[in-house]
Design an enzyme around this catalytic site. Structure first.
Site, short mmCIF file in Angstrom:
data_model
loop_
_atom_site.label_atom_id
_atom_site.label_comp_id
_atom_site.label_asym_id
_atom_site.label_seq_id
_atom_site.Cartn_x
_atom_site.Cartn_y
_atom_site.Cartn_z
N LYS A 92 0.81 -1.22 0.00
CA LYS A 92 0.00 0.00 0.00
C LYS A 92 0.84 1.28 0.00
CE LYS A 92 -4.21 -1.81 0.23
NZ LYS A 92 -4.25 -2.94 1.11
N GLU A 114 -9.71 5.92 3.35
CA GLU A 114 -10.50 4.81 3.88
C GLU A 114 -9.54 3.66 4.12
OE1 GLU A 114 -9.91 5.15 0.69
OE2 GLU A 114 -9.24 3.10 0.31
N SER A 380 1.66 -9.78 -1.16
CA SER A 380 1.23 -8.39 -0.95
C SER A 380 1.50 -7.85 0.45
CB SER A 380 -0.26 -8.25 -1.27
OG SER A 380 -1.02 -9.14 -0.49
C1 LIG Z 1 -5.12 -4.01 1.08
C2 LIG Z 1 -4.48 -5.29 0.89
C3 LIG Z 1 -4.84 -6.16 -0.17
C4 LIG Z 1 -6.00 -5.89 -1.08
O1 LIG Z 1 -5.95 -4.70 -1.79
P1 LIG Z 1 -5.62 -4.62 -3.32
O2 LIG Z 1 -5.91 -3.23 -3.70
O3 LIG Z 1 -6.49 -5.61 -4.02
O4 LIG Z 1 -4.19 -4.97 -3.47
C5 LIG Z 1 -4.13 -7.31 -0.35
N1 LIG Z 1 -3.12 -7.65 0.49
C6 LIG Z 1 -2.74 -6.85 1.50
C7 LIG Z 1 -1.62 -7.29 2.39
C8 LIG Z 1 -3.40 -5.65 1.73
O5 LIG Z 1 -3.02 -4.88 2.75
#
Ligand SMILES: *Cc1c(COP(=O)(O)O)cnc(C)c1O
Length: 396
Positions: A92, A114, A380
């Protein structure tokens, strides 16, 4: 800044999806952003600051890690793109660093955002502290309870966290509240959206900030495997920003399979799911035309996922387009399978993933591939924020 590799038209449409469906009151803000973001983000001073912060503040490039035990288990060459090692623990922050520099150059004083899992809220609170800007984060009341450490992190960083108490009290409701506040707060406020959702130019802008992920994968894979292109790139999809970043430089290379993994919750047809492409129909959500889960008369369906970051009834318009055209394959993984995959990765590679990410890990069991195919999974985020959920689930 890289040129958009996927065709988005003047009005922000990817094929049938996208655009800016916004109330009159928001027009000045959106117009200001649309008119300025390309020239600002292309400017040398922006690029210099962005690159320097990504390197020294975020800690990029993140490693492209060859997961040898996982590879042996699945008989493929599996690489993990370690976005979990970014400062604040998820991808993020790539986007919030970009947007805070942009906000500063637009002369904004106040930031609103948000958040679902709290990762975007933490990443926003972090860059606001970095730049000395006032920060308010809207978060569903349920998410505040299930992601408590992130709520406290935001508060420690000096942000105000405001509960959203409508609907399912999750990400959708937090986004509604942030949009409402943006309408009420005129020119000095910038809204940092956390995914490739919202009215144009947000989806495109966020995808570009996240495109650093696949930009790095290309040269990292080249040095490890002698090719820039894996056979498969996989990522989980809430709104779709980590997937958009991981897919970005591969959109136009048809030989690279793109696999997007959504949350099936308790089962796609259980009534407690967030599998948008499986269940969704075209409609307008948070300012853009996209696929969303809704009733026949257009009421947004309350979504469910054990992972707060995937608990969203829509997807970004770029993903609706990738689904519609068949360019990406979409899968959905249930809560229980994701939790097991999270534990399995912890024990196979010594990496406790975010539960969002664990959905993408489980999807390895659902796809066909050839022995020794190169598969890149976008990791992610890390699982620290999810410890309570892992503990409550308990199956380890
Ligand atoms: C916010 C988040 C997501 C989902 O958000 P995307 O916009 O689809 O990437 C996925 N994995 C993690 C660790 C997150 O914090």
């Amino acid at each position: 800044m890289v040129k958009p590799l996927i065709q988005v038209d003047e009005k922000g449409f990817y094929g049938k999806f996208g655009g800016a469906y916004i109330p009159e009151m928001l027009h000045p803000n959106i117009e200001e952003l649309r008119e300025n973001y390309e020239s600002i983000t292309a400017s040398q001073s922006f690029q210099k600051e962005f690159k320097s912060l990504l390197k020294d503040f975020v800690g990029r490039p993140t490693p492209l890690y060859f997961a040898s035990r996982l590879s042996e288990q699945y008989q493929a060459k599996i690489y993990l793109k370690r976005e979990d090692l970014c400062h604040t623990g998820a991808h993020k922050v790539n986007n919030t660093v970009g947007q805070i520099i942009l906000a500063k150059k637009l002369g904004k004083k106040r930031i609103i955002a948000e958040t679902g899992a709290g990762q975007h809220g933490v990443a926003t609170a972090t860059v606001c502290a970095l730049m000395g800007m006032d920060c308010t984060v809207y978060m569903g009341e349920l998410d505040m309870a299930r992601q408590k450490p992130n709520v406290e992190r935001m508060r420690i960083l000096g942000a105000k966290v405001v509960p959203a108490t409508s609907g399912s009290k999750t990400l959708k409701d937090a986004t509604n509240e942030a949009m409402r506040q943006w309408i009420n707060n005129p020119v000095d406020t910038h809204y940092i959206i956390g995914s490739v959702v919202g009215p144009h130019p947000y989806p495109e802008m966020v995808a570009r900030f996240q495109s650093v992920i696949s930009e790095e994968i290309k040269w990292q894979l080249k040095s490890k495997e002698g090719t820039e292109n894996p056979d498969i790139v996989m990522a989980c999809v809430g709104g779709g920003s980590n997937a958009a970043g991981a897919f970005y430089h591969y959109y136009n290379l048809d030989q690279v399979r793109l696999i997007a993994v959504e949350a099936a919750g308790l089962g796609i047809h259980s009534g407690k799911s967030a599998a948008t492409t499986a269940l969704g129909t075209p409609g307008i959500l948070h300012g853009s035309k996209t696929l969303l889960m809704q009733t026949e008369d257009g009421q947004v369906t309350e979504p469910h996922s054990i992972s707060a970051g995937l608990d969203y009834p829509g997807i970004g318009p770029v993903h609706a387009h990738l689904f519609d055209t068949g360019r990406a394959e979409f899968l959905a993984v249930e809560d229980e399978d994701a939790m097991k995959a999270g534990i399995a990765l912890s024990r196979t590679e010594g990496i406790i993933p975010a539960i969002e990410t664990a959905h993408a890990i489980h999807a390895l069991n659902m796809i066909e591939y050839k022995t020794d195919d190169i598969i890149v999974i976008n990791l992610s985020g890390r699982g620290d924020k999810d410890l309570d959920t892992y503990i409550k689930w308990g199956g380890y």
